[in-house]
Design a protein around this motif. Structure first.
Motif, PDB file in Angstrom:
ATOM      1  N   GLN A 155      12.468  10.443  -4.229  1.00 59.84           N
ATOM      2  CA  GLN A 155      11.863  11.193  -3.138  1.00 59.84           C
ATOM      3  C   GLN A 155      10.617  11.893  -3.672  1.00 59.84           C
ATOM      4  O   GLN A 155      10.709  12.795  -4.493  1.00 59.84           O
ATOM      5  N   VAL A 156       9.457  11.429  -3.219  1.00 61.14           N
ATOM      6  CA  VAL A 156       8.177  11.912  -3.735  1.00 61.14           C
ATOM      7  C   VAL A 156       7.334  12.456  -2.590  1.00 61.14           C
ATOM      8  O   VAL A 156       7.250  11.837  -1.528  1.00 61.14           O
ATOM      9  N   ASP A 157       6.732  13.616  -2.829  1.00 59.60           N
ATOM     10  CA  ASP A 157       5.758  14.183  -1.894  1.00 59.60           C
ATOM     11  C   ASP A 157       4.706  14.894  -2.744  1.00 59.60           C
ATOM     12  O   ASP A 157       4.832  16.081  -3.025  1.00 59.60           O
ATOM     13  N   GLN A 158       3.718  14.138  -3.188  1.00 55.31           N
ATOM     14  CA  GLN A 158       2.716  14.729  -4.079  1.00 55.31           C
ATOM     15  C   GLN A 158       1.395  13.982  -4.018  1.00 55.31           C
ATOM     16  O   GLN A 158       1.323  12.856  -3.538  1.00 55.31           O
ATOM     17  N   THR A 159       0.374  14.654  -4.524  1.00 55.47           N
ATOM     18  CA  THR A 159      -0.946  14.061  -4.693  1.00 55.47           C
ATOM     19  C   THR A 159      -1.162  13.906  -6.188  1.00 55.47           C
ATOM     20  O   THR A 159      -0.903  14.837  -6.947  1.00 55.47           O
TER      21      THR A 159
ATOM     22  N   LYS B 164      -2.268  10.316  -2.110  1.00 59.73           N
ATOM     23  CA  LYS B 164      -1.299  11.214  -1.487  1.00 59.73           C
ATOM     24  C   LYS B 164      -0.128  10.316  -1.103  1.00 59.73           C
ATOM     25  O   LYS B 164      -0.257   9.428  -0.266  1.00 59.73           O
ATOM     26  N   LEU B 165       1.001  10.549  -1.765  1.00 55.45           N
ATOM     27  CA  LEU B 165       2.183   9.712  -1.534  1.00 55.45           C
ATOM     28  C   LEU B 165       3.334  10.572  -1.038  1.00 55.45           C
ATOM     29  O   LEU B 165       3.686  11.572  -1.665  1.00 55.45           O
TER      30      LEU B 165
ATOM     31  N   HIS C 162      23.748  -4.993   0.625  1.00 56.06           N
ATOM     32  CA  HIS C 162      23.164  -3.647   0.651  1.00 56.06           C
ATOM     33  C   HIS C 162      21.875  -3.670   1.469  1.00 56.06           C
ATOM     34  O   HIS C 162      20.954  -4.419   1.187  1.00 56.06           O
ATOM     35  N   GLN C 163      21.816  -2.836   2.512  1.00 51.09           N
ATOM     36  CA  GLN C 163      20.636  -2.743   3.365  1.00 51.09           C
ATOM     37  C   GLN C 163      19.915  -1.431   3.071  1.00 51.09           C
ATOM     38  O   GLN C 163      20.489  -0.360   3.251  1.00 51.09           O
ATOM     39  N   SER C 164      18.685  -1.518   2.621  1.00 47.44           N
ATOM     40  CA  SER C 164      17.909  -0.305   2.368  1.00 47.44           C
ATOM     41  C   SER C 164      16.886  -0.113   3.484  1.00 47.44           C
ATOM     42  O   SER C 164      16.445  -1.075   4.109  1.00 47.44           O
ATOM     43  N   SER C 165      16.527   1.139   3.712  1.00 49.35           N
ATOM     44  CA  SER C 165      15.517   1.455   4.728  1.00 49.35           C
ATOM     45  C   SER C 165      14.560   2.495   4.141  1.00 49.35           C
ATOM     46  O   SER C 165      14.560   3.654   4.552  1.00 49.35           O
ATOM     47  N   PRO C 166      13.746   2.080   3.165  1.00 48.06           N
ATOM     48  CA  PRO C 166      12.819   3.028   2.537  1.00 48.06           C
ATOM     49  C   PRO C 166      11.716   3.459   3.497  1.00 48.06           C
ATOM     50  O   PRO C 166      11.332   2.707   4.400  1.00 48.06           O
ATOM     51  N   GLU C 167      11.231   4.676   3.280  1.00 41.18           N
ATOM     52  CA  GLU C 167      10.124   5.204   4.076  1.00 41.18           C
ATOM     53  C   GLU C 167       9.018   5.624   3.128  1.00 41.18           C
ATOM     54  O   GLU C 167       9.290   6.174   2.061  1.00 41.18           O
ATOM     55  N   ALA C 168       7.779   5.375   3.530  1.00 43.16           N
ATOM     56  CA  ALA C 168       6.655   5.759   2.676  1.00 43.16           C
ATOM     57  C   ALA C 168       5.382   5.892   3.490  1.00 43.16           C
ATOM     58  O   ALA C 168       5.205   5.221   4.507  1.00 43.16           O
ATOM     59  N   ASP C 169       4.528   6.778   3.006  1.00 44.29           N
ATOM     60  CA  ASP C 169       3.187   6.932   3.555  1.00 44.29           C
ATOM     61  C   ASP C 169       2.259   7.133   2.362  1.00 44.29           C
ATOM     62  O   ASP C 169       2.431   8.074   1.593  1.00 44.29           O
ATOM     63  N   LEU C 170       1.322   6.237   2.190  1.00 41.97           N
ATOM     64  CA  LEU C 170       0.398   6.266   1.053  1.00 41.97           C
ATOM     65  C   LEU C 170      -1.026   6.308   1.581  1.00 41.97           C
ATOM     66  O   LEU C 170      -1.412   5.488   2.414  1.00 41.97           O
ATOM     67  N   LYS C 171      -1.786   7.292   1.089  1.00 37.78           N
ATOM     68  CA  LYS C 171      -3.183   7.431   1.505  1.00 37.78           C
ATOM     69  C   LYS C 171      -4.061   7.571   0.273  1.00 37.78           C
ATOM     70  O   LYS C 171      -3.647   8.159  -0.735  1.00 37.78           O
ATOM     71  N   LEU C 172      -5.263   7.044   0.372  1.00 39.14           N
ATOM     72  CA  LEU C 172      -6.270   7.279  -0.658  1.00 39.14           C
ATOM     73  C   LEU C 172      -6.758   8.706  -0.471  1.00 39.14           C
ATOM     74  O   LEU C 172      -7.365   9.036   0.553  1.00 39.14           O
TER      75      LEU C 172
ATOM     76  N   PHE D 211      -0.746  -0.372   3.014  1.00 39.83           N
ATOM     77  CA  PHE D 211      -1.524   0.636   3.720  1.00 39.83           C
ATOM     78  C   PHE D 211      -3.004   0.306   3.532  1.00 39.83           C
ATOM     79  O   PHE D 211      -3.412  -0.130   2.459  1.00 39.83           O
ATOM     80  N   GLU D 212      -3.793   0.540   4.553  1.00 37.03           N
ATOM     81  CA  GLU D 212      -5.229   0.230   4.499  1.00 37.03           C
ATOM     82  C   GLU D 212      -6.033   1.445   4.029  1.00 37.03           C
ATOM     83  O   GLU D 212      -5.667   2.585   4.292  1.00 37.03           O
TER      84      GLU D 212
END
Length: 171
Positions: free
Chosen positions: A111-115, A63-64, A33-43, A156-157
Protein backbone atom coordinates in the motif's frame (compact mmCIF):
# COMPACT_ATOMS: atom_id res chain seq x y z
CA UNK A 1 11.07 -60.78 4.36
CA UNK A 2 12.18 -57.52 2.78
CA UNK A 3 15.53 -56.01 3.57
CA UNK A 4 15.99 -52.72 5.44
CA UNK A 5 17.18 -51.05 2.22
CA UNK A 6 14.04 -52.16 0.38
CA UNK A 7 11.79 -50.86 3.15
CA UNK A 8 13.65 -47.53 3.34
CA UNK A 9 13.33 -47.16 -0.44
CA UNK A 10 9.57 -47.82 -0.26
CA UNK A 11 9.06 -45.29 2.55
CA UNK A 12 11.13 -42.58 0.81
CA UNK A 13 9.38 -43.17 -2.52
CA UNK A 14 5.97 -42.84 -0.87
CA UNK A 15 7.04 -39.67 1.00
CA UNK A 16 8.51 -38.11 -2.15
CA UNK A 17 5.35 -38.91 -4.16
CA UNK A 18 3.20 -37.33 -1.46
CA UNK A 19 5.43 -34.24 -1.39
CA UNK A 20 5.18 -33.83 -5.18
CA UNK A 21 1.37 -34.19 -5.04
CA UNK A 22 1.23 -31.56 -2.27
CA UNK A 23 3.39 -29.12 -4.27
CA UNK A 24 1.21 -29.55 -7.36
CA UNK A 25 -1.93 -28.95 -5.29
CA UNK A 26 -0.42 -25.79 -3.76
CA UNK A 27 0.62 -24.46 -7.18
CA UNK A 28 -2.89 -25.09 -8.55
CA UNK A 29 -4.52 -23.07 -5.76
CA UNK A 30 -2.77 -19.94 -7.13
CA UNK A 31 -4.83 -20.30 -10.33
CA UNK A 32 -8.01 -19.66 -8.34
CA UNK A 33 -6.71 -16.58 -6.52
CA UNK A 34 -8.43 -13.44 -7.85
CA UNK A 35 -6.68 -10.15 -7.17
CA UNK A 36 -8.16 -6.69 -7.66
CA UNK A 37 -5.26 -4.23 -7.36
CA UNK A 38 -5.88 -0.50 -7.49
CA UNK A 39 -3.41 2.13 -8.62
CA UNK A 40 -3.10 5.69 -9.81
CA UNK A 41 0.23 6.79 -11.28
CA UNK A 42 0.98 10.32 -12.43
CA UNK A 43 4.07 12.04 -13.73
CA UNK A 44 4.69 14.53 -10.92
CA UNK A 45 7.57 16.53 -12.42
CA UNK A 46 10.57 16.43 -14.74
CA UNK A 47 13.70 17.31 -12.75
CA UNK A 48 16.33 16.94 -15.44
CA UNK A 49 15.82 16.92 -19.20
CA UNK A 50 18.77 17.48 -21.52
CA UNK A 51 20.41 16.21 -24.62
CA UNK A 52 23.64 14.37 -23.79
CA UNK A 53 25.56 13.67 -26.97
CA UNK A 54 23.12 12.01 -29.33
CA UNK A 55 20.71 10.93 -26.59
CA UNK A 56 17.98 12.56 -24.52
CA UNK A 57 18.18 12.03 -20.76
CA UNK A 58 15.51 12.77 -18.16
CA UNK A 59 15.03 12.29 -14.44
CA UNK A 60 11.37 12.09 -13.48
CA UNK A 61 9.32 12.04 -10.31
CA UNK A 62 6.03 10.23 -9.85
CA UNK A 63 2.96 10.43 -7.65
CA UNK A 64 1.88 6.86 -6.91
CA UNK A 65 -1.16 5.79 -4.96
CA UNK A 66 -1.59 2.04 -5.09
CA UNK A 67 -2.90 -0.93 -3.20
CA UNK A 68 -1.41 -4.18 -4.47
CA UNK A 69 -2.19 -6.07 -1.24
CA UNK A 70 -4.88 -8.16 -2.98
CA UNK A 71 -2.09 -9.72 -5.07
CA UNK A 72 -0.89 -11.50 -1.94
CA UNK A 73 -2.29 -14.93 -1.14
CA UNK A 74 -1.12 -17.48 1.38
CA UNK A 75 1.32 -18.78 -1.29
CA UNK A 76 2.82 -15.38 -2.26
CA UNK A 77 6.39 -14.76 -1.18
CA UNK A 78 6.82 -11.27 -2.66
CA UNK A 79 6.04 -8.94 -5.54
CA UNK A 80 8.55 -7.27 -7.80
CA UNK A 81 7.00 -3.92 -8.74
CA UNK A 82 8.41 -1.54 -11.33
CA UNK A 83 7.55 1.50 -13.41
CA UNK A 84 8.48 1.60 -17.05
CA UNK A 85 8.08 4.37 -19.59
CA UNK A 86 6.89 3.22 -23.01
CA UNK A 87 6.95 5.31 -26.18
CA UNK A 88 7.42 5.15 -29.95
CA UNK A 89 9.98 6.91 -32.13
CA UNK A 90 10.54 6.99 -35.88
CA UNK A 91 13.63 4.82 -35.49
CA UNK A 92 12.19 2.33 -32.99
CA UNK A 93 8.52 1.34 -32.81
CA UNK A 94 8.74 0.01 -29.26
CA UNK A 95 10.80 1.62 -26.50
CA UNK A 96 10.53 0.51 -22.87
CA UNK A 97 12.71 2.00 -20.14
CA UNK A 98 12.47 0.93 -16.49
CA UNK A 99 12.85 3.99 -14.26
CA UNK A 100 11.90 2.60 -10.82
CA UNK A 101 11.64 -0.78 -9.10
CA UNK A 102 10.97 -2.23 -5.67
CA UNK A 103 10.65 -5.61 -4.00
CA UNK A 104 7.38 -5.71 -2.02
CA UNK A 105 7.62 -8.32 0.73
CA UNK A 106 4.33 -7.82 2.62
CA UNK A 107 0.75 -6.61 2.29
CA UNK A 108 1.65 -3.51 4.31
CA UNK A 109 4.43 -2.55 1.89
CA UNK A 110 2.00 -3.07 -1.02
CA UNK A 111 0.00 0.00 0.00
CA UNK A 112 1.79 3.09 -1.32
CA UNK A 113 0.78 6.74 -1.29
CA UNK A 114 3.85 8.85 -2.00
CA UNK A 115 5.71 11.08 -4.41
CA UNK A 116 9.21 9.93 -5.31
CA UNK A 117 11.99 10.48 -7.80
CA UNK A 118 12.93 7.79 -10.31
CA UNK A 119 15.78 5.44 -9.41
CA UNK A 120 17.07 5.30 -12.98
CA UNK A 121 17.39 7.89 -15.76
CA UNK A 122 15.11 7.81 -18.75
CA UNK A 123 17.58 7.64 -21.64
CA UNK A 124 16.39 7.67 -25.25
CA UNK A 125 18.63 6.28 -27.97
CA UNK A 126 18.30 9.45 -30.04
CA UNK A 127 16.84 12.89 -29.43
CA UNK A 128 13.15 12.05 -29.69
CA UNK A 129 11.74 12.63 -26.19
CA UNK A 130 10.77 16.33 -26.44
CA UNK A 131 6.98 16.70 -26.42
CA UNK A 132 6.55 12.95 -26.55
CA UNK A 133 3.36 11.33 -25.27
CA UNK A 134 4.41 8.35 -23.17
CA UNK A 135 2.71 5.51 -21.36
CA UNK A 136 3.66 4.99 -17.73
CA UNK A 137 3.26 1.33 -16.84
CA UNK A 138 3.11 0.14 -13.25
CA UNK A 139 3.85 -3.57 -13.50
CA UNK A 140 4.46 -6.30 -10.96
CA UNK A 141 5.53 -9.92 -10.97
CA UNK A 142 3.92 -12.14 -8.34
CA UNK A 143 6.44 -14.61 -6.93
CA UNK A 144 4.81 -17.53 -5.13
CA UNK A 145 6.59 -19.92 -2.76
CA UNK A 146 5.55 -22.81 -5.01
CA UNK A 147 4.40 -22.50 -8.62
CA UNK A 148 5.03 -20.23 -11.55
CA UNK A 149 5.52 -16.48 -11.62
CA UNK A 150 2.86 -14.33 -13.22
CA UNK A 151 2.72 -10.73 -14.39
CA UNK A 152 0.13 -7.96 -14.11
CA UNK A 153 0.22 -4.28 -15.04
CA UNK A 154 -1.70 -1.02 -15.26
CA UNK A 155 -1.08 1.74 -17.82
CA UNK A 156 -1.34 5.52 -17.48
CA UNK A 157 -0.78 8.29 -20.03
CA UNK A 158 1.62 11.23 -19.60
CA UNK A 159 3.47 13.81 -21.70
CA UNK A 160 7.07 15.01 -21.54
CA UNK A 161 7.98 18.71 -21.90
CA UNK A 162 8.43 20.11 -25.39
CA UNK A 163 11.69 21.89 -24.45
CA UNK A 164 14.82 20.84 -22.61
CA UNK A 165 15.33 22.22 -19.11
CA UNK A 166 18.04 24.84 -18.73
CA UNK A 167 18.65 24.02 -15.05
CA UNK A 168 17.88 20.86 -13.07
CA UNK A 169 14.89 21.19 -10.72
CA UNK A 170 15.07 20.21 -7.08
CA UNK A 171 12.70 17.64 -5.65
Amino acid sequence: MHSTTYRLNAVLTMAFTGLIALCIAIALTEKFHQSSPEADLKLHDVHYFKRMGKNDEAILSFKLKSDLSTCFSWNTKQLFAYIKVEYETKKHKRNEVTVWDKVVASKEEAQVDQTFISKYKLVDNGADLRGKNVTLTLAWNVMPYIGGLYYQDMKFEAALPSQYLKEPRNF
